[in-house]
Design a protein around this motif. Structure first.
Motif, short mmCIF file in Angstrom:
data_model
loop_
_atom_site.label_atom_id
_atom_site.label_comp_id
_atom_site.label_asym_id
_atom_site.label_seq_id
_atom_site.Cartn_x
_atom_site.Cartn_y
_atom_site.Cartn_z
N ARG A 83 0.40 1.70 15.62
CA ARG A 83 0.59 2.38 14.34
C ARG A 83 1.48 3.60 14.49
NH1 ARG A 83 -5.67 4.53 13.63
NH2 ARG A 83 -5.69 5.97 15.40
N PRO A 84 2.09 4.04 13.40
CA PRO A 84 2.94 5.24 13.46
C PRO A 84 2.19 6.44 14.03
CG PRO A 84 3.24 4.12 11.37
CD PRO A 84 2.10 3.42 12.07
N ASN A 85 2.93 7.29 14.70
CA ASN A 85 2.33 8.43 15.38
C ASN A 85 1.97 9.51 14.37
OD1 ASN A 85 1.47 10.22 17.34
ND2 ASN A 85 3.54 10.96 17.80
N CYS A 86 0.75 9.45 13.86
CA CYS A 86 0.27 10.46 12.93
C CYS A 86 -1.23 10.63 13.14
CB CYS A 86 0.55 10.08 11.47
SG CYS A 86 -0.29 8.58 10.92
N THR A 87 -1.75 11.80 12.77
CA THR A 87 -3.17 12.06 12.90
C THR A 87 -3.85 11.86 11.55
OG1 THR A 87 -2.87 14.41 12.42
CG2 THR A 87 -2.74 13.73 14.73
N TYR A 88 -5.13 12.22 11.49
CA TYR A 88 -5.86 12.04 10.25
C TYR A 88 -5.22 12.84 9.12
CZ TYR A 88 -9.80 11.04 7.21
OH TYR A 88 -10.58 10.58 6.17
N TYR A 89 -4.89 14.12 9.38
CA TYR A 89 -4.28 14.96 8.35
C TYR A 89 -2.82 15.28 8.62
CZ TYR A 89 -9.17 15.81 7.24
OH TYR A 89 -10.48 15.66 6.91
N ASN A 90 -2.39 15.10 9.90
CA ASN A 90 -1.01 15.40 10.29
C ASN A 90 -0.69 16.88 10.15
OD1 ASN A 90 0.54 13.47 11.53
ND2 ASN A 90 2.15 13.60 10.01
N LEU A 98 0.85 -1.18 0.00
CA LEU A 98 0.00 0.00 0.00
C LEU A 98 0.89 1.24 0.00
CD1 LEU A 98 -2.78 1.41 0.27
CD2 LEU A 98 -2.47 1.27 2.77
N LEU A 99 0.75 2.05 -1.03
CA LEU A 99 1.52 3.28 -1.15
C LEU A 99 0.65 4.45 -0.73
CD1 LEU A 99 4.26 4.49 -2.25
CD2 LEU A 99 3.02 4.89 -4.40
N TYR A 100 1.05 5.14 0.34
CA TYR A 100 0.29 6.29 0.82
C TYR A 100 1.16 7.12 1.74
CZ TYR A 100 -3.71 9.11 2.16
OH TYR A 100 -4.56 10.17 2.33
N PHE A 101 0.69 8.33 2.04
CA PHE A 101 1.42 9.23 2.92
C PHE A 101 1.42 8.72 4.36
CE2 PHE A 101 -0.37 12.10 -0.41
CZ PHE A 101 0.83 12.49 -0.98
N ASN A 102 2.27 9.32 5.18
CA ASN A 102 2.31 8.99 6.60
C ASN A 102 1.24 9.79 7.35
OD1 ASN A 102 3.21 7.86 9.03
ND2 ASN A 102 4.56 9.60 9.42
N ILE A 103 0.01 9.60 6.93
CA ILE A 103 -1.16 10.15 7.60
C ILE A 103 -2.24 9.08 7.57
CG2 ILE A 103 -0.69 12.58 7.08
CD1 ILE A 103 -2.58 12.40 4.71
N VAL A 139 -15.87 9.25 12.71
CA VAL A 139 -16.12 9.87 14.02
C VAL A 139 -14.83 10.44 14.59
CG1 VAL A 139 -16.83 9.44 16.41
CG2 VAL A 139 -18.14 8.44 14.52
N ASP A 140 -13.76 9.67 14.50
CA ASP A 140 -12.47 10.16 14.98
C ASP A 140 -12.03 11.40 14.20
OD1 ASP A 140 -12.23 8.30 16.95
OD2 ASP A 140 -10.64 7.14 15.99
N ASN A 141 -12.28 11.39 12.90
CA ASN A 141 -11.92 12.53 12.05
C ASN A 141 -12.66 13.79 12.48
OD1 ASN A 141 -11.08 14.20 9.99
ND2 ASN A 141 -12.28 13.19 8.40
N VAL A 142 -13.97 13.67 12.68
CA VAL A 142 -14.76 14.81 13.13
C VAL A 142 -14.21 15.35 14.45
CG1 VAL A 142 -17.03 15.58 13.92
CG2 VAL A 142 -16.86 14.08 11.93
N ASN A 143 -13.91 14.44 15.38
CA ASN A 143 -13.41 14.87 16.68
C ASN A 143 -12.04 15.54 16.58
OD1 ASN A 143 -15.67 14.01 18.10
ND2 ASN A 143 -14.86 11.96 18.43
N ARG A 192 5.00 4.24 3.27
CA ARG A 192 4.65 5.64 3.50
C ARG A 192 5.67 6.58 2.86
NH1 ARG A 192 1.19 5.96 8.87
NH2 ARG A 192 0.44 3.81 8.95
N SER A 193 6.42 6.09 1.91
CA SER A 193 7.49 6.87 1.30
C SER A 193 7.03 8.14 0.58
CB SER A 193 8.31 6.01 0.33
OG SER A 193 7.50 5.45 -0.69
#
Length: 207
Positions: free
Chosen positions: A198-205, A7-12, A159-163, A34-35
């Motif tokens: 999981r790596p320490n990142c938020t929804y948007y970082n 899976l190729l995606y950002f670290n968010i 729900v987590d995203n809204v919060n 997450r490269s």
């Protein structure tokens, strides 16, 4: 022979977390690449449509978060039991994604006047969507039957995203079933373990 997934995606979290939940819950190994967070300009031209997430496996490339999530959920038994149920589950996931897309505008808008207008729009429109989503939760506490689907994961993530936006305090006071579903997903052993590790990142970082 087992399939090797990457899976190729950002670290968010954002568009990648639902896919990660599916892999973790089903105990299917995958490379969480997450490269793009470090060399996106170089990687962008190599992706199918110039965006991520992309899932690579068996000489295949799947692009688009919802496409990938639906493919994996149906493959691993995390959707409905027939084509109609699969479509209904996908509609719920699409709705949570629509909510998240609106929320992203709040996080990324730098103009305060426009940002306030977006918040007002969401404040007026979001409760209706949340009520519709809450009505989808069955008597067993899940969207379909007595076990979770990827739609339940999507609601949890929404729900987590809204919060995390911190712009809509007390919003979920009127939607206790959504809150309970969010907590029930978080208590699933595989998901609980992933949240802890999981790596320490938020929804948007971003702040």
């Amino acid at each position: 022979m087992s399939t090797n997934y990457r899976l190729l995606y950002f670290n968010i979290q954002a568009k990648g977390e639902l896919i990660r939940y599916i892999f973790k819950y089903t105990n299917v190994d995958f490379e969480d690449d997450r490269s793009p967070s470090n060399n996106w300009a170089e990687l962008k031209t190599k992706t199918p449509f110039g965006q991520v997430p992309v899932l690579y496996f068996d000489d295949q490339e799947l692009a688009g978060s919802l496409v990938i999530a639906r493919y994996l959920a149906e493959k691993f038994g995390l959707s409905g039991s027939n084509e109609i149920e699969n479509a209904k589950v996908a509609a719920i996931v699409d709705t949570t994604d629509d909510v998240s897309n609106h929320l992203s505008k709040v996080k990324y808008e730098k103009d305060e006047t426009r940002r306030e207008d977006i918040i007002k729009f969401i404040t007026n429109s979001l409760p209706m969507k949340l009520k519709k989503l809450e009505d989808c939760i069955g008597p067993e506490g899940w969207v379909f039957g007595n076990k979770p689907t990827y739609a339940d994961f999507a609601i949890h993530i929404m729900v987590d995203n809204v919060n995390q936006t911190r712009c809509f305090p007390n919003l979920f006071d009127k939607f206790p079933k959504l809150v309970k579903l969010r907590d029930d997903v978080a208590d699933l052993p595989a998901i609980k373990k992933w949240i802890q590790e999981r790596p320490n990142c938020t929804y948007y970082n971003i702040k």
